[in-house]
Design an enzyme around this catalytic site. Structure first.
Site, PDB file in Angstrom:
ATOM      1  CG  ASP A 166      11.482   2.202  -5.885  1.00 57.23           C
ATOM      2  OD1 ASP A 166      11.689   2.025  -7.018  1.00 57.23           O
ATOM      3  OD2 ASP A 166      10.614   2.593  -5.054  1.00 57.23           O
ATOM      4  CE  LYS A 182       4.663   2.092 -11.934  1.00 54.23           C
ATOM      5  NZ  LYS A 182       5.857   1.230 -11.379  1.00 54.23           N
ATOM      6  CG  HIS A 218      13.077  -2.710  -6.417  1.00 55.98           C
ATOM      7  ND1 HIS A 218      13.429  -1.895  -5.484  1.00 55.98           N
ATOM      8  CD2 HIS A 218      11.268  -2.542  -6.429  1.00 55.98           C
ATOM      9  CE1 HIS A 218      12.141  -1.094  -6.208  1.00 55.98           C
ATOM     10  NE2 HIS A 218      11.629  -1.170  -6.877  1.00 55.98           N
ATOM     11  CG  HIS A 255      13.190  -0.357 -10.352  1.00 58.32           C
ATOM     12  ND1 HIS A 255      12.745  -1.265 -10.781  1.00 58.32           N
ATOM     13  CD2 HIS A 255      12.628   0.436  -9.897  1.00 58.32           C
ATOM     14  CE1 HIS A 255      11.091  -0.901 -10.138  1.00 58.32           C
ATOM     15  NE2 HIS A 255      11.228   0.463  -9.167  1.00 58.32           N
TER      16      HIS A 255
HETATM   17  C1  AKG Z   1       7.865  -0.189  -9.291  1.00 60.58           C
HETATM   18  O1  AKG Z   1       6.226   0.146  -9.450  1.00 60.58           O
HETATM   19  O2  AKG Z   1       8.826   0.738  -9.161  1.00 60.58           O
HETATM   20  C2  AKG Z   1       7.783  -1.528  -8.437  1.00 60.58           C
HETATM   21  O3  AKG Z   1       9.379  -1.710  -8.480  1.00 60.58           O
HETATM   22  C3  AKG Z   1       6.767  -2.292  -7.720  1.00 60.58           C
HETATM   23  C4  AKG Z   1       6.717  -3.568  -6.835  1.00 60.58           C
HETATM   24  C5  AKG Z   1       5.714  -4.580  -7.336  1.00 60.58           C
HETATM   25  O4  AKG Z   1       5.228  -4.265  -7.655  1.00 60.58           O
HETATM   26  O5  AKG Z   1       5.514  -5.086  -6.246  1.00 60.58           O
END
Ligand code: AKG
Length: 301
Positions: free
Chosen positions: A189, A168, A243, A187
């Site tokens: 992951d 992503k 996070h 959230h």
């Molecule tokens: C996500 O895309 O699920 C994130 O938590 C991104 C974390 C970030 O941008 O450092």
């Protein structure tokens, strides 16, 4: 002393010591940075350069890769920038554009969602995926050893060579009202493990014991997140990290997480060797696709 997400030197030849460090960080934090991981800095810089270039294209060009509207599709370009910010709205909203591409194994790649512009997008991403294997193998081995399992056990339990790498790219442009927004809201992951590289703009925060900690930028470090499937496989020993990201008034932040995911029809549960009459399973065993469906639709697992 301000607590910080642990940093682990992946090149340490003492495997036992490394296992202890990885196990502690995965149990206590669920997030840590690894340095000296052997992915060349040029490979990371190229990945970052082509991703940035894509997001700087005119909107119509990006929309050509738009995520199809059906709820089952994950790949493609999407935007979550909220268009109007009202003073009265104190709900923190997402402020991010993103692009999802499966980058490994070759059998799951859908090139129609890979940008043709910049032309080196494909090569840069394939190169990154190739270099990531060694990190994945080593990390899964150390995590397995840390649970008292044979080295190959967790990778096998996560789908073996069918483990999918879902990249992503998060693109967080400057936000006029950072006080009213978050990049991505808090959230955990769904993945087994997520391996992330950010650009040099601060923004990622990890939650530990109810407090938020900034994850400081270390050039070329890989930020490791323990995800839900790893917590499940470890029967709760490893912790899926909560996070979120903050946004910035002046600077564009970009991040490249790779979610290491079992195939949708692969069944995941607490590892059989970790459960017995004393240690009962703390989680259900189910297909990863069903887990994702429940989480996205906020249904009980
Ligand atoms: C996500 O895309 O699920 C994130 O938590 C991104 C974390 C970030 O941008 O450092």
């Amino acid at each position: 002393k301000v607590l910080e997400v642990p940093t682990i030197d992946f090149s340490d030849p003492d495997e036992e010591k490394l296992t202890v460090q990885i196990t502690e960080a995965s149990s206590n934090w669920g997030m840590y940075q690894i340095v000296n991981h052997d992915i060349p800095s040029e490979v990371i810089s190229k990945l970052q350069a082509v991703g940035k270039e894509f997001f700087e294209l005119p909107q119509e060009e990006k929309e050509a890769y738009a995520k199809p509207p059906d709820p089952g599709s994950i790949e493609g370009y999407g935007t979550k920038l909220f268009k109007e910010i009202s003073e009265g709205d104190i709900t923190k909203k997402g402020w991010v554009d993103n692009l999802f591409n499966k980058i490994w194994p070759p059998s799951v790649i859908n090139y129609q969602f890979w940008p043709k512009n910049p032309p080196s997008y494909r090569e840069a991403n394939e190169e990154y995926a190739k270099h990531m294997h060694k990190v994945v193998e080593k990390l899964f081995r150390l995590l397995s050893l840390g649970l008292g399992l044979e080295g190959q056990e967790l990778k096998k339990a996560a789908g073996g060579d069918n483990l999918e790498y879902l990249l992503k790219i998060n693109y967080y442009p400057p936000c006029p009202r950072p006080d009213l927004a978050l990049g991505v809201v808090a959230h955990t992951d769904m993945s087994t493990v997520t391996i992330l590289v950010p650009n040099d703009v601060q923004g990622l925060q990890a939650c530990k014991d109810g407090r938020w900690y900034d994850v400081k930028y270390i050039p070329n470090a890989l930020v490791i997140h323990i995800g839900d499937q790893m917590e499940i496989m470890s029967n709760g020993k490893f912790k899926s990290v909560l996070h979120r990201t903050t946004v910035n008034k002046d600077k564009t932040r970009i991040s490249w997480p790779v979610f290491l995911e079992p195939p949708a029809d692969h069944v995941v549960g607490p590892h059989p060797q970790l459960v017995n009459a004393v240690n009962q399973p703390k989680y259900k065993t189910k297909k990863y696709g069903d887990y994702v469906y429940c989480k996205i639709n906020k249904l009980p697992q």
